[in-house]
Design a protein around this motif. Structure first.
Motif, PDB file in Angstrom:
ATOM      1  N   GLU A  13       0.918  -1.205   0.043  1.00 32.48           N
ATOM      2  CA  GLU A  13      -0.124   0.062  -0.180  1.00 32.48           C
ATOM      3  C   GLU A  13       0.868   1.336   0.035  1.00 32.48           C
ATOM      4  O   GLU A  13       1.850   1.394   0.794  1.00 32.48           O
ATOM      5  CB  GLU A  13      -0.908  -0.112   1.289  1.00 32.48           C
ATOM      6  N   ALA A  14       0.543   2.390  -0.821  1.00 30.49           N
ATOM      7  CA  ALA A  14       1.290   3.428  -0.773  1.00 30.49           C
ATOM      8  C   ALA A  14       0.376   4.564  -1.204  1.00 30.49           C
ATOM      9  O   ALA A  14      -0.788   4.306  -1.964  1.00 30.49           O
ATOM     10  CB  ALA A  14       2.471   3.457  -2.006  1.00 30.49           C
ATOM     11  N   PRO A  15       0.812   5.815  -1.127  1.00 31.10           N
ATOM     12  CA  PRO A  15      -0.130   6.955  -1.455  1.00 31.10           C
ATOM     13  C   PRO A  15      -0.253   7.091  -3.062  1.00 31.10           C
ATOM     14  O   PRO A  15       0.735   7.053  -3.710  1.00 31.10           O
ATOM     15  CB  PRO A  15       0.303   8.222  -0.808  1.00 31.10           C
ATOM     16  N   ASN A  16      -1.399   7.287  -3.507  1.00 35.98           N
ATOM     17  CA  ASN A  16      -1.565   7.815  -5.170  1.00 35.98           C
ATOM     18  C   ASN A  16      -1.044   9.088  -5.359  1.00 35.98           C
ATOM     19  O   ASN A  16      -0.949   9.874  -4.502  1.00 35.98           O
ATOM     20  CB  ASN A  16      -2.774   7.238  -5.655  1.00 35.98           C
ATOM     21  N   TRP A  17      -1.159   9.498  -6.723  1.00 35.73           N
ATOM     22  CA  TRP A  17      -1.021  10.948  -7.243  1.00 35.73           C
ATOM     23  C   TRP A  17      -1.924  11.911  -6.480  1.00 35.73           C
ATOM     24  O   TRP A  17      -1.450  13.010  -6.534  1.00 35.73           O
ATOM     25  CB  TRP A  17      -0.615  11.090  -8.636  1.00 35.73           C
ATOM     26  N   ARG A  18      -3.067  11.509  -6.086  1.00 33.21           N
ATOM     27  CA  ARG A  18      -4.074  12.178  -5.435  1.00 33.21           C
ATOM     28  C   ARG A  18      -3.937  12.557  -3.810  1.00 33.21           C
ATOM     29  O   ARG A  18      -4.708  13.023  -3.150  1.00 33.21           O
ATOM     30  CB  ARG A  18      -5.435  11.842  -5.751  1.00 33.21           C
ATOM     31  N   GLY A  19      -2.903  11.686  -3.458  1.00 35.12           N
ATOM     32  CA  GLY A  19      -2.882  11.709  -2.047  1.00 35.12           C
ATOM     33  C   GLY A  19      -3.529  10.331  -1.288  1.00 35.12           C
ATOM     34  O   GLY A  19      -3.493  10.361  -0.075  1.00 35.12           O
ATOM     35  N   GLY A  20      -4.471   9.818  -1.970  1.00 31.47           N
ATOM     36  CA  GLY A  20      -5.271   8.702  -1.652  1.00 31.47           C
ATOM     37  C   GLY A  20      -4.320   7.512  -1.506  1.00 31.47           C
ATOM     38  O   GLY A  20      -3.238   7.222  -1.844  1.00 31.47           O
ATOM     39  N   PRO A  21      -4.990   6.309  -0.829  1.00 32.43           N
ATOM     40  CA  PRO A  21      -4.457   4.932  -0.907  1.00 32.43           C
ATOM     41  C   PRO A  21      -4.310   4.221  -2.167  1.00 32.43           C
ATOM     42  O   PRO A  21      -5.239   4.549  -2.901  1.00 32.43           O
ATOM     43  CB  PRO A  21      -5.202   4.481   0.137  1.00 32.43           C
ATOM     44  N   ARG A  22      -3.227   3.558  -2.328  1.00 35.38           N
ATOM     45  CA  ARG A  22      -2.944   2.903  -3.719  1.00 35.38           C
ATOM     46  C   ARG A  22      -2.700   1.414  -3.217  1.00 35.38           C
ATOM     47  O   ARG A  22      -1.339   1.445  -2.508  1.00 35.38           O
ATOM     48  CB  ARG A  22      -2.270   3.420  -4.783  1.00 35.38           C
ATOM     49  N   LYS A  23      -3.147   0.212  -3.846  1.00 39.76           N
ATOM     50  CA  LYS A  23      -2.455  -1.010  -3.622  1.00 39.76           C
ATOM     51  C   LYS A  23      -1.601  -1.422  -4.827  1.00 39.76           C
ATOM     52  O   LYS A  23      -1.832  -0.965  -6.079  1.00 39.76           O
ATOM     53  CB  LYS A  23      -3.525  -1.791  -3.186  1.00 39.76           C
ATOM     54  N   GLY A  24      -0.770  -2.049  -4.463  1.00 36.38           N
ATOM     55  CA  GLY A  24       0.449  -2.673  -5.578  1.00 36.38           C
ATOM     56  C   GLY A  24      -0.421  -3.476  -6.800  1.00 36.38           C
ATOM     57  O   GLY A  24      -1.538  -3.927  -6.511  1.00 36.38           O
ATOM     58  N   VAL A  25       0.351  -3.362  -7.903  1.00 34.93           N
ATOM     59  CA  VAL A  25      -0.494  -3.802  -9.111  1.00 34.93           C
ATOM     60  C   VAL A  25      -0.583  -5.256  -8.721  1.00 34.93           C
ATOM     61  O   VAL A  25      -1.857  -5.984  -9.180  1.00 34.93           O
ATOM     62  CB  VAL A  25       0.575  -3.556 -10.226  1.00 34.93           C
ATOM     63  N   GLY A  26       0.739  -6.011  -8.395  1.00 34.26           N
ATOM     64  CA  GLY A  26       0.404  -7.504  -8.284  1.00 34.26           C
ATOM     65  C   GLY A  26      -0.264  -7.994  -6.918  1.00 34.26           C
ATOM     66  O   GLY A  26      -1.010  -9.062  -7.086  1.00 34.26           O
ATOM     67  N   SER A  27       0.241  -7.540  -5.859  1.00 36.36           N
ATOM     68  CA  SER A  27      -0.336  -7.914  -4.613  1.00 36.36           C
ATOM     69  C   SER A  27      -1.905  -7.423  -4.509  1.00 36.36           C
ATOM     70  O   SER A  27      -2.705  -8.032  -3.814  1.00 36.36           O
ATOM     71  CB  SER A  27       0.277  -7.211  -3.461  1.00 36.36           C
ATOM     72  N   GLY A  28      -2.055  -6.287  -5.135  1.00 33.37           N
ATOM     73  CA  GLY A  28      -3.653  -5.812  -5.130  1.00 33.37           C
ATOM     74  C   GLY A  28      -4.488  -6.708  -5.862  1.00 33.37           C
ATOM     75  O   GLY A  28      -5.620  -7.156  -5.544  1.00 33.37           O
ATOM     76  N   PHE A  29      -4.009  -7.017  -7.070  1.00 31.36           N
ATOM     77  CA  PHE A  29      -4.707  -8.066  -7.842  1.00 31.36           C
ATOM     78  C   PHE A  29      -4.846  -9.540  -7.236  1.00 31.36           C
ATOM     79  O   PHE A  29      -6.047  -9.984  -7.134  1.00 31.36           O
ATOM     80  CB  PHE A  29      -3.851  -8.357  -9.301  1.00 31.36           C
ATOM     81  N   LEU A  30      -3.792  -9.841  -6.621  1.00 26.28           N
ATOM     82  CA  LEU A  30      -4.114 -11.194  -5.973  1.00 26.28           C
ATOM     83  C   LEU A  30      -5.158 -11.085  -4.729  1.00 26.28           C
ATOM     84  O   LEU A  30      -5.814 -11.903  -4.526  1.00 26.28           O
ATOM     85  CB  LEU A  30      -2.494 -11.620  -5.455  1.00 26.28           C
ATOM     86  N   GLU A  31      -4.763  -9.868  -4.037  1.00 26.69           N
ATOM     87  CA  GLU A  31      -5.855  -9.736  -3.093  1.00 26.69           C
ATOM     88  C   GLU A  31      -7.180  -9.521  -3.311  1.00 26.69           C
ATOM     89  O   GLU A  31      -8.108 -10.145  -2.682  1.00 26.69           O
ATOM     90  CB  GLU A  31      -5.645  -8.707  -2.215  1.00 26.69           C
ATOM     91  N   ARG A  32      -7.448  -9.102  -4.370  1.00 27.60           N
ATOM     92  CA  ARG A  32      -8.812  -8.998  -5.129  1.00 27.60           C
ATOM     93  C   ARG A  32      -9.513 -10.498  -5.439  1.00 27.60           C
ATOM     94  O   ARG A  32     -10.731 -10.595  -5.225  1.00 27.60           O
ATOM     95  CB  ARG A  32      -8.965  -7.931  -6.357  1.00 27.60           C
ATOM     96  N   THR A  33      -8.511 -10.944  -6.144  1.00 28.71           N
ATOM     97  CA  THR A  33      -9.011 -12.446  -6.507  1.00 28.71           C
ATOM     98  C   THR A  33      -9.332 -13.300  -5.155  1.00 28.71           C
ATOM     99  O   THR A  33     -10.347 -14.132  -5.099  1.00 28.71           O
ATOM    100  CB  THR A  33      -7.774 -13.121  -7.234  1.00 28.71           C
ATOM    101  N   ALA A  34      -8.391 -13.362  -4.146  1.00 28.44           N
ATOM    102  CA  ALA A  34      -8.787 -14.178  -3.108  1.00 28.44           C
ATOM    103  C   ALA A  34     -10.014 -13.717  -2.361  1.00 28.44           C
ATOM    104  O   ALA A  34     -10.852 -14.702  -1.945  1.00 28.44           O
ATOM    105  CB  ALA A  34      -7.656 -14.068  -2.035  1.00 28.44           C
ATOM    106  N   HIS A  35     -10.432 -12.330  -2.452  1.00 26.82           N
ATOM    107  CA  HIS A  35     -11.574 -11.758  -1.832  1.00 26.82           C
ATOM    108  C   HIS A  35     -12.821 -12.521  -2.616  1.00 26.82           C
ATOM    109  O   HIS A  35     -13.886 -12.676  -2.076  1.00 26.82           O
ATOM    110  CB  HIS A  35     -11.713 -10.368  -1.588  1.00 26.82           C
ATOM    111  N   LYS A  36     -12.628 -12.766  -3.921  1.00 29.11           N
ATOM    112  CA  LYS A  36     -13.700 -13.147  -4.606  1.00 29.11           C
ATOM    113  C   LYS A  36     -14.099 -14.605  -4.456  1.00 29.11           C
ATOM    114  O   LYS A  36     -15.278 -14.977  -4.106  1.00 29.11           O
ATOM    115  CB  LYS A  36     -13.575 -13.029  -6.292  1.00 29.11           C
ATOM    116  N   ILE A  37     -12.788 -15.134  -3.969  1.00 27.47           N
ATOM    117  CA  ILE A  37     -13.086 -16.949  -3.781  1.00 27.47           C
ATOM    118  C   ILE A  37     -13.689 -16.866  -2.220  1.00 27.47           C
ATOM    119  O   ILE A  37     -14.546 -17.696  -2.040  1.00 27.47           O
ATOM    120  CB  ILE A  37     -11.815 -17.368  -3.640  1.00 27.47           C
ATOM    121  N   ILE A  38     -13.399 -16.126  -1.461  1.00 29.07           N
ATOM    122  CA  ILE A  38     -13.631 -16.046   0.086  1.00 29.07           C
ATOM    123  C   ILE A  38     -15.439 -15.530   0.127  1.00 29.07           C
ATOM    124  O   ILE A  38     -16.003 -16.484   0.709  1.00 29.07           O
ATOM    125  CB  ILE A  38     -12.855 -15.054   0.751  1.00 29.07           C
TER     126      ILE A  38
END
Length: 237
Positions: A13-38
């Motif tokens: 997790e890191a701040p995006n260009w607007r100052g809000g939160p952003r998740k990594g490309v790879g780890s964010g994708f895997l997290e979203r996939t895991a949440h779909k399975i859960i």
């Protein structure tokens, strides 16, 4: 027959260009996939009916861990956080062989064993003998490099043993740098060498394949980088 690849991922997790939160490309994708399975399991849906895909590109780059792990010599495996994941299958395989079961030592760095030791008990009755847990926030508040210095005799033996290996897997910044500094301190002390001689000695061990360090620095640039998987029997990442 399907083969299962298990992955351990720290969501970046890191701040995006607007100052809000952003998740990594790879780890964010895997997290979203895991949440779909859960979510599917919670709703009583068979996850295998979901249209999910995790791209993997075998042969993207050589995996020095799998390539060198075929040796029967003694070895120490040093990992922090999810950096312990690539070692799981290797240790399982080694514990199955009576010839090499007493030739593996693991140093695992975590923040708090009550929260972060996700593979506790994974290596059965021999786990306490082969694994050293180092906690940065709990216990003695130590890091893996402290354990390396604390096991200086063993580290020096491994660096000089026939087919001896030291593997390091973790963040390049902080952990990787700290372990290398600790190894140099051990070499200076046990080998009675100065700083330049110790650096040359470790460089030689690196070229000979006795010291192998793999960092996480580029993980977020490669969403399909199967570096964190349980690489049983795999020759490439």
């Amino acid at each position: 027959r399907r083969r299962i690849i298990e992955m351990a991922v720290t969501v970046h997790e890191a701040p995006n260009w607007r100052g809000g939160p952003r998740k990594g490309v790879g780890s964010g994708f895997l997290e979203r996939t895991a949440h779909k399975i859960i979510e599917a399991n919670v709703n009583g849906t068979d996850p295998q009916t979901l249209d999910l895909c995790v791209p993997m590109f075998r042969g993207l780059m050589a995996n020095p861990l799998a390539r060198e792990f075929c040796m029967d010599g003694p070895m120490m495996l040093i990992g922090s956080g999810v950096g312990i994941a690539p070692f799981r299958g290797f240790v399982h395989r080694r514990l199955m062989s009576e010839n090499v079961t007493n030739k593996v030592w693991v140093v695992q760095g975590i923040r708090d064993s009550l929260l972060d030791e996700i593979y506790s008990g994974d290596w059965g009755v021999q786990e306490d003998r082969i694994k050293t847990i180092v906690q940065s926030r709990g216990g003695k508040h130590e890091y893996v490099q402290d354990a390396v210095r604390g096991q200086a005799d063993l580290v020096w033996y491994l660096l000089n043993a026939l087919d001896g290996r030291i593997f390091v897997c973790g963040s390049a910044k902080g952990m990787g740098e700290g372990v290398e500094r600790a190894l140099l301190d051990v070499i200076i002390d046990k080998g009675n060498l100065n700083g330049d001689e110790a650096a040359s000695f470790l460089d030689g061990k690196t070229k000979e394949g006795q010291y192998i360090a793999v960092s996480f620095a580029m993980v977020e640039l490669l969403p399909s980088f199967v570096r964190l998987s349980d690489l049983i029997g795999q020759e490439t990442w």
